[in-house]
Design an enzyme around this catalytic site. Structure first.
Site, PDB file in Angstrom:
ATOM      1  N   LYS A   1       0.983   8.506  -9.964  1.00  0.00           N
ATOM      2  CA  LYS A   1       0.608   8.099  -8.604  1.00  0.00           C
ATOM      3  C   LYS A   1       1.832   7.774  -7.738  1.00  0.00           C
ATOM      4  CE  LYS A   1      -3.109   5.586  -6.504  1.00  0.00           C
ATOM      5  NZ  LYS A   1      -4.117   4.587  -6.642  1.00  0.00           N
TER       6      LYS A   1
ATOM      7  N   GLY B   1       0.817  -1.227   0.000  1.00  0.00           N
ATOM      8  CA  GLY B   1       0.000   0.000   0.000  1.00  0.00           C
ATOM      9  C   GLY B   1       0.839   1.261   0.000  1.00  0.00           C
ATOM     10  N   ALA B   2       2.040   1.212  -0.631  1.00  0.00           N
ATOM     11  CA  ALA B   2       2.975   2.350  -0.568  1.00  0.00           C
ATOM     12  C   ALA B   2       2.380   3.627  -1.145  1.00  0.00           C
ATOM     13  CB  ALA B   2       4.274   2.004  -1.288  1.00  0.00           C
TER      14      ALA B   2
ATOM     15  N   GLY C   1      -0.408   4.815  -0.412  1.00  0.00           N
ATOM     16  CA  GLY C   1      -1.365   5.373   0.546  1.00  0.00           C
ATOM     17  C   GLY C   1      -0.810   6.546   1.344  1.00  0.00           C
TER      18      GLY C   1
ATOM     19  N   LYS D   1     -11.416  -4.295   9.845  1.00  0.00           N
ATOM     20  CA  LYS D   1     -10.120  -4.187  10.518  1.00  0.00           C
ATOM     21  C   LYS D   1     -10.017  -5.204  11.662  1.00  0.00           C
ATOM     22  CE  LYS D   1      -7.311  -1.626   9.495  1.00  0.00           C
ATOM     23  NZ  LYS D   1      -6.272  -1.841   8.456  1.00  0.00           N
TER      24      LYS D   1
HETATM   25  P1  NAP Z   1      -5.238   5.168   1.821  1.00  0.00           P
HETATM   26  O1  NAP Z   1      -4.445   6.394   1.564  1.00  0.00           O
HETATM   27  O2  NAP Z   1      -6.560   5.024   1.150  1.00  0.00           O
HETATM   28  O3  NAP Z   1      -4.328   3.905   1.512  1.00  0.00           O
HETATM   29  C1  NAP Z   1      -4.850   2.613   1.318  1.00  0.00           C
HETATM   30  C2  NAP Z   1      -3.829   1.791   0.561  1.00  0.00           C
HETATM   31  O4  NAP Z   1      -4.343   0.454   0.375  1.00  0.00           O
HETATM   32  C3  NAP Z   1      -3.563   2.352  -0.851  1.00  0.00           C
HETATM   33  O5  NAP Z   1      -2.173   2.257  -1.099  1.00  0.00           O
HETATM   34  C4  NAP Z   1      -4.333   1.391  -1.752  1.00  0.00           C
HETATM   35  O6  NAP Z   1      -3.757   1.223  -3.039  1.00  0.00           O
HETATM   36  C5  NAP Z   1      -4.167   0.095  -0.976  1.00  0.00           C
HETATM   37  N1  NAP Z   1      -5.166  -0.885  -1.422  1.00  0.00           N
HETATM   38  C6  NAP Z   1      -6.513  -0.840  -1.277  1.00  0.00           C
HETATM   39  N2  NAP Z   1      -7.075  -1.917  -1.846  1.00  0.00           N
HETATM   40  C7  NAP Z   1      -6.062  -2.650  -2.392  1.00  0.00           C
HETATM   41  C8  NAP Z   1      -5.981  -3.863  -3.126  1.00  0.00           C
HETATM   42  N3  NAP Z   1      -7.085  -4.564  -3.454  1.00  0.00           N
HETATM   43  N4  NAP Z   1      -4.754  -4.327  -3.496  1.00  0.00           N
HETATM   44  C9  NAP Z   1      -3.619  -3.630  -3.210  1.00  0.00           C
HETATM   45  N5  NAP Z   1      -3.631  -2.470  -2.508  1.00  0.00           N
HETATM   46  C10 NAP Z   1      -4.843  -1.991  -2.118  1.00  0.00           C
HETATM   47  O7  NAP Z   1      -5.559   5.018   3.373  1.00  0.00           O
HETATM   48  P2  NAP Z   1      -4.670   5.270   4.676  1.00  0.00           P
HETATM   49  O8  NAP Z   1      -5.420   6.204   5.517  1.00  0.00           O
HETATM   50  O9  NAP Z   1      -3.259   5.562   4.336  1.00  0.00           O
HETATM   51  O10 NAP Z   1      -4.743   3.833   5.364  1.00  0.00           O
HETATM   52  C11 NAP Z   1      -3.620   2.966   5.427  1.00  0.00           C
HETATM   53  C12 NAP Z   1      -3.825   1.941   6.509  1.00  0.00           C
HETATM   54  O11 NAP Z   1      -3.975   2.597   7.764  1.00  0.00           O
HETATM   55  C13 NAP Z   1      -5.076   1.076   6.318  1.00  0.00           C
HETATM   56  O12 NAP Z   1      -4.756  -0.237   6.744  1.00  0.00           O
HETATM   57  C14 NAP Z   1      -6.071   1.716   7.276  1.00  0.00           C
HETATM   58  O13 NAP Z   1      -7.065   0.803   7.680  1.00  0.00           O
HETATM   59  C15 NAP Z   1      -5.141   2.108   8.409  1.00  0.00           C
HETATM   60  N6  NAP Z   1      -5.678   3.162   9.285  1.00  0.00           N
HETATM   61  C16 NAP Z   1      -5.939   4.405   8.769  1.00  0.00           C
HETATM   62  C17 NAP Z   1      -6.453   5.383   9.618  1.00  0.00           C
HETATM   63  C18 NAP Z   1      -6.744   6.785   9.122  1.00  0.00           C
HETATM   64  O14 NAP Z   1      -7.366   7.558   9.855  1.00  0.00           O
HETATM   65  N7  NAP Z   1      -6.313   7.161   7.913  1.00  0.00           N
HETATM   66  C19 NAP Z   1      -6.691   5.094  10.965  1.00  0.00           C
HETATM   67  C20 NAP Z   1      -6.401   3.816  11.459  1.00  0.00           C
HETATM   68  C21 NAP Z   1      -5.887   2.859  10.611  1.00  0.00           C
HETATM   69  P3  NAP Z   1      -4.216   2.119  -4.319  1.00  0.00           P
HETATM   70  O15 NAP Z   1      -3.400   3.377  -4.238  1.00  0.00           O
HETATM   71  O16 NAP Z   1      -3.871   1.259  -5.490  1.00  0.00           O
HETATM   72  O17 NAP Z   1      -5.695   2.379  -4.160  1.00  0.00           O
END
Ligand code: NAP
Length: 354
Positions: free
Chosen positions: A46, A14-15, A17, A170
């Site tokens: 991206k 998920g780099a 993200g 989660k």
């Molecule tokens: P984000 O920017 O939406 O990142 C999500 C990442 O997951 C993206 O790199 C996305 O890739 C990848 N992904 C989604 N579906 C996929 C698939 N089928 N195959 C491969 N990659 C996939 O969200 P984020 O906020 O950084 O979240 C990152 C992690 O932190 C997640 O596990 C989330 O549950 C956790 N988290 C986030 C928060 C928050 O408030 N943001 C809080 C607690 C925990 P693409 O770029 O290709 O879509």
């Protein structure tokens, strides 16, 4: 971070993200070779921010093609890696089919990545980005936690596919991770459980749900008032440091709540008043709970009256002492994170002045 071992490559899922970007940055600046399996390695736009950071850092980044839902697709990228950071998981609350859009990628994806670790002898540690969502479902649950405060012993038992499906995804994913980790003894699982992540993004167009909350605040949707919906927050850079410590500190272990502040939606919005209150339609007062309850179904597909009843006007409390003690995490002020995030969104042209 001084204790990062840069000898072996490091894998980050998920780099692309929001959260992972800052983890990759920290690794590259420490001199690591980062293996980045992404869905579309041909999408240079991206990946530009990551390539730019790598170009100016001692480390190196290599892209691979992988998808959470394709079994075995992380094997190639994992070859030779000692540490795996598994951050990839969809973070969105507005879904039509929670099984397909949230639960399958979270659970099957975790199984896919951890089974690849089982097949890759070089892997010694896996850091899973779980969430406080695997600890609690609604603020009402917190009353049953030890001393009325969430800690690492607590699991979310109130979420389901019909109620808080992101939280459910989660919880299931973290449970699956522990099941796989406990069935072997070559690599150690260290879990990071962040609260709501805030602060600036490295990419120009972040898609994380974190930004939608600010879009609502700055876009005027909450102009007449924001609910006192209790929540924790953590700056994305403090969270990245916690991941790096979890990956490289010899004693890192178990679950780790990573949350800097106990706050609520109105209090978060009020941190923006000093600098932006005159120019943008930010909320200034609390929306009464009855009004939030009445409006819930109209505001967002993912927002239900049950969620309002179980979260609004109920404080969020969590014990963050393990992460401070064992991972050395420090937390910057909430106002700093919010102002930097909001300013970045203004600069990107996301808001109209009031
Ligand atoms: P984000 O920017 O939406 O990142 C999500 C990442 O997951 C993206 O790199 C996305 O890739 C990848 N992904 C989604 N579906 C996929 C698939 N089928 N195959 C491969 N990659 C996939 O969200 P984020 O906020 O950084 O979240 C990152 C992690 O932190 C997640 O596990 C989330 O549950 C956790 N988290 C986030 C928060 C928050 O408030 N943001 C809080 C607690 C925990 P693409 O770029 O290709 O879509």
């Amino acid at each position: 971070m001084t204790d990062i071992d840069t000898a072996a490559p490091v894998l980050v899922t998920g780099a692309t993200g929001y959260v992972a970007g800052w983890i990759v940055k920290g690794l590259l600046e420490a001199g690591c070779t980062v293996h980045a399996p992404v869905r579309d390695p041909g999408n240079a736009a991206k990946l530009q921010h990551l390539s730019d950071i790598a170009a100016n850092a001692p480390g190196e980044i290599r892209y691979f093609k992988a998808d959470l839902l394709e079994d075995g697709s992380y094997d190639e990228a994992m070859q030779g890696c000692a540490v795996v950071f598994h951050t990839a998981s969809p973070f969105t609350v507005d879904v039509k089919d929670p099984q397909k859009e949230l639960i399958d990628p979270a659970v099957k994806g975790t199984r896919n990545v951890l089974e690849a670790a089982n097949r890759t002898d070089s892997v010694k540690r896996v850091v899973l980005t779980s969430s406080c969502a695997a600890i609690y479902g609604d603020n009402a649950d917190i009353a049953n936690a030890p001393n009325g405060r969430l800690d690492e012993s607590v699991w979310n038992t109130s979420s389901s596919i019909a109620h808080n499906p992101y939280f459910y995804s989660k919880t299931l994913a973290e449970r699956e991770a522990w099941k796989i980790a406990e069935a072997q003894d070559r690599w150690r699982l260290v879990v990071i459980n962040p609260s709501l992540v805030i602060g600036p993004a490295l990419q120009a167009r972040p898609t994380s749900e974190s930004f939608n909350i600010l879009r609502q605040m700055g876009g005027g949707a909450l102009k007449s008032g924001a609910p006192r919906w209790g929540m924790g927050t953590v700056d994305v850079r403090d969270l990245a440091d916690a991941h790096l410590a979890a990956g490289f500190r010899p004693d890192a272990n178990g679950r780790n709540i990573i949350s800097g502040h106990e706050t609520d939606m109105l209090a978060i919005a009020l941190t923006l008043q000093d600098r932006y209150g005159r120019d943008y339609p930010l909320p200034k007062r609390a929306a009464p709970k009855w009004l939030a309850w009445l409006m819930a179904p109209m505001l967002s597909d993912g927002l239900t009256r049950k969620a309002v009843a179980n979260n609004v006007d109920i404080p969020w409390r969590a014990d963050n002492s393990k992460g401070k003690r064992e991972l050395g995490v420090t937390y910057r002020p909430l106002k700093t994170s919010m102002e930097e995030m909001f300013q970045q969104m203004i600069d990107a042209g996301q808001f109209e002045k009031a």
